[in-house]
Design a protein around this motif. Structure first.
Motif, short mmCIF file in Angstrom:
data_model
loop_
_atom_site.label_atom_id
_atom_site.label_comp_id
_atom_site.label_asym_id
_atom_site.label_seq_id
_atom_site.Cartn_x
_atom_site.Cartn_y
_atom_site.Cartn_z
N TYR A 1 0.85 -1.19 0.00
CA TYR A 1 0.00 0.00 0.00
C TYR A 1 0.89 1.25 0.00
N LYS B 1 1.04 4.58 0.85
CA LYS B 1 0.19 5.39 1.72
C LYS B 1 0.59 6.87 1.67
N GLU C 1 -9.29 3.94 3.37
CA GLU C 1 -7.98 3.70 3.99
C GLU C 1 -7.90 2.37 4.75
N TYR D 1 -7.45 -0.48 2.30
CA TYR D 1 -6.07 -0.54 1.76
C TYR D 1 -5.16 -1.20 2.79
N GLU D 2 -5.30 -0.77 4.04
CA GLU D 2 -4.38 -1.26 5.08
C GLU D 2 -4.62 -2.74 5.37
N LYS D 3 -5.88 -3.13 5.34
CA LYS D 3 -6.22 -4.53 5.62
C LYS D 3 -5.68 -5.46 4.52
N ALA E 1 -3.04 -4.94 2.72
CA ALA E 1 -1.59 -4.80 2.48
C ALA E 1 -0.75 -5.70 3.37
N ILE F 1 2.90 -1.65 4.36
CA ILE F 1 2.33 -0.31 4.27
C ILE F 1 3.50 0.67 4.21
#
Ligand code: S3P
Length: 173
Positions: free
Chosen positions: A103, A105, A144, A147-149, A151, A154
């Motif tokens: 991700y 970020k 967000e 995306y984080e879940k 990845a 990060i």
């Protein structure tokens, strides 16, 4: 191995994917480019003619196809996703099962800065916005966590060039 890049529109996924593929001596796919090539239409045309739902179905279809075609391939592949790809649960599942997901970020300020440089004409979800910053802020807020879940890695990218981002990814892998 498949390395998939995710992140909001304007974070630099495509540029980073091509640099990373050059550095690692492997090839890369861009999901948006694949859809445009296969459909013979631009993304704004697909959105205007068929709507977002049809585009999301195409993302899933072509992602599935790229991953299945790649199954027996012996080298690494870099795959640049669209900014909304992982919001479709089946796409997120395919990525989680088959790829190492990075991700990219970025903050709202960084994304707006990048989008003001590259333009939003080819991004139908942003091109009609009266206030780009507000739009990016609300969309990023909604996305967000997903995306984080999705990845494995990060990577905060504010202030970094695509070349620097590609180098950091190689270090992290
Ligand atoms: C989208 C991002 C775009 C493209 C489409 C929808 C999104 O890709 O797939 O316009 O929902 O965030 P980029 O992230 O490469 O701009």
């Amino acid at each position: 191995m498949i390395i998939a890049l995710t992140g909001f529109m304007g974070c630099g996924k495509s540029s980073v994917a091509s640099i990373l593929a050059g550095n690692m001596g492997c090839f890369y796919f861009d999901l948006d480019d694949t859809i445009e090539m296969e459909e013979g239409r631009s993304i704004p045309e697909i959105f205007a003619e068929d709507g977002e739902g049809a585009f999301r179905a195409m993302e899933l279809e072509y992602l599935d196809r790229i991953i299945s075609d790649y199954e027996d391939f012996p080298t690494t592949m870099i795959l640049s996703l669209g900014g909304g790809t992982v919001m479709t649960p089946q796409c997120a599942e395919l990525i989680r099962k088959n790829a190492t997901c990075v991700y990219l970020k970025a903050s709202v300020a960084q994304l707006v800065e990048n989008l003001n440089i590259v333009g939003v004409e080819n991004r139908p979800l942003l091109s009609g916005s009266e206030n780009l910053e507000d739009k990016v802020k609300s969309m990023l807020q909604a996305r967000e966590a997903t995306y984080e879940k999705c990845a494995d890695i990060i990577l905060p990218i504010d202030g970094l060039s695509p070349t620097e981002i590609a180098e950091r990814i190689e270090q992290e892998l």
